[in-house]
Design an enzyme around this catalytic site. Structure first.
Site, PDB file in Angstrom:
ATOM      1  N   ASP A 114       0.846  -1.174   0.000  1.00 21.65           N
ATOM      2  CA  ASP A 114       0.000   0.000   0.000  1.00 21.65           C
ATOM      3  C   ASP A 114       0.892   1.238   0.000  1.00 21.65           C
ATOM      4  OD1 ASP A 114      -2.495   1.287   0.045  1.00 21.65           O
ATOM      5  OD2 ASP A 114      -2.362   1.584   2.201  1.00 21.65           O
ATOM      6  N   ASP A 142      -0.230   4.931   1.008  1.00 21.67           N
ATOM      7  CA  ASP A 142      -0.458   5.799   2.170  1.00 21.67           C
ATOM      8  C   ASP A 142      -0.477   4.973   3.444  1.00 21.67           C
ATOM      9  OD1 ASP A 142      -0.870   8.489   0.962  1.00 21.67           O
ATOM     10  OD2 ASP A 142      -2.462   7.427  -0.095  1.00 21.67           O
ATOM     11  N   ASP A 182      -1.151  -1.219   5.946  1.00 20.78           N
ATOM     12  CA  ASP A 182      -1.312  -0.613   7.279  1.00 20.78           C
ATOM     13  C   ASP A 182      -2.717  -0.806   7.823  1.00 20.78           C
ATOM     14  OD1 ASP A 182      -2.329   1.322   5.316  1.00 20.78           O
ATOM     15  OD2 ASP A 182      -2.551   2.673   7.029  1.00 20.78           O
TER      16      ASP A 182
END
Length: 261
Positions: free
Chosen positions: A10, A12, A206
């Site tokens: 990922d 961000d 995240d």
């Protein structure tokens, strides 16, 4: 588990956070590039093209080639190309989505389109949403790039694709098909784009509810980093677990060839 790995990650919360580089992310990516390790950076946001995202990441201090960036807009275009080649769509979204659909030969129209395709935009137009509702009512198939209900800004949350999709669903009674995470289709299309295999690929994210679950469902090993949304306490709330939990991608520096060793 050792050998030659491919990395999906990922963007961000993993590599950048509010336009700032996550400490160590540049060293981690440099190690992958020096070892010619295949990797793809994923984002559910469909606003920008890979070229625009490359420029954004360069300003943050990360040098990532366009071909290593995979967005929900590209995944949506790939899905539509496979489902209905040469079709037509009414698009609520920005250049990342319209460019991806143009590149697969789709005609963008508000006249009897095959699909209504909803993506991210900074300025949702009531007129465009009304048109989308009417076209779905008339039989256009409803597709959305991703189910994220909100997105971040300096002032707080912004309504995102999932929230606007809910509005259209409430008005029409039609649920969209979501292409982006947590749909494992996003991972599989990224793997196909670079010719990689799930058995030797790991997903770094995240968020337990998007990155980790979609990685698991696509048959990948998963690594949760704690530089974004999820925490160690969050992990315990879910019925599934990542293969590994790390503080940051910086913890992978020096061990990218054998991250579980």
């Amino acid at each position: 588990m050792s050998g030659s790995w491919t990395y999906l990650m990922d963007m961000d919360g993993v590599l950048v956070r509010e336009e700032h580089i996550v400490p160590g992310a540049d060293t981690f990516l440099a190690e992958l590039q020096d070892a010619a390790t295949p990797f793809v950076v994923l984002t559910n946001n469909s606003i920008r093209t890979p070229r625009d995202l490359r420029a954004r990441l360069l300003r943050s201090g990360l040098d990532i080639p366009e071909e290593s960036i995979w967005t929900s807009a590209l995944a949506t275009a790939t899905f539509l190309k496979n489902q209905r080649p040469g079709g037509s769509a009414y698009v609520v979204g920005e250049s990342g989505l319209t460019t991806a659909l143009h590149e697969i030969g789709y005609v963008l129209t508000d006249s009897d389109p095959d699909y209504v395709v909803l993506g991210e935009t900074r300025t949702y137009s009531f007129e465009a949403i009304t048109t989308a509702i009417r076209l779905v009512e008339r039989g256009a198939r409803f597709i959305a790039t991703n189910p994220d209900a909100t997105g971040p800004s300096r002032e707080g949350s912004l309504p995102a694709t999932g929230a606007i999709a809910a509005l259209i669903t409430r008005a029409t009674g039609r649920e969209p098909y979501y292409v982006g995470k947590p749909n494992p289709l996003m991972m599989r299309s990224a793997l196909r784009a670079i010719g990689a295999h799930s058995e030797t690929t790991l997903m770094i994210g995240d968020r337990m509810d998007t990155d980790v679950v979609s990685g698991l469902e696509a048959g990948l090993q998963t690594i949760l980093v704690l530089t974004g949304i999820s925490t160690r306490a969050t992990v315990e709330a879910f019925p599934y677990r990542p293969t590994l939990v790390l503080e940051s991608v910086a913890d992978l520096v020096g061990r990218t060839s054998d991250p579980f060793g």
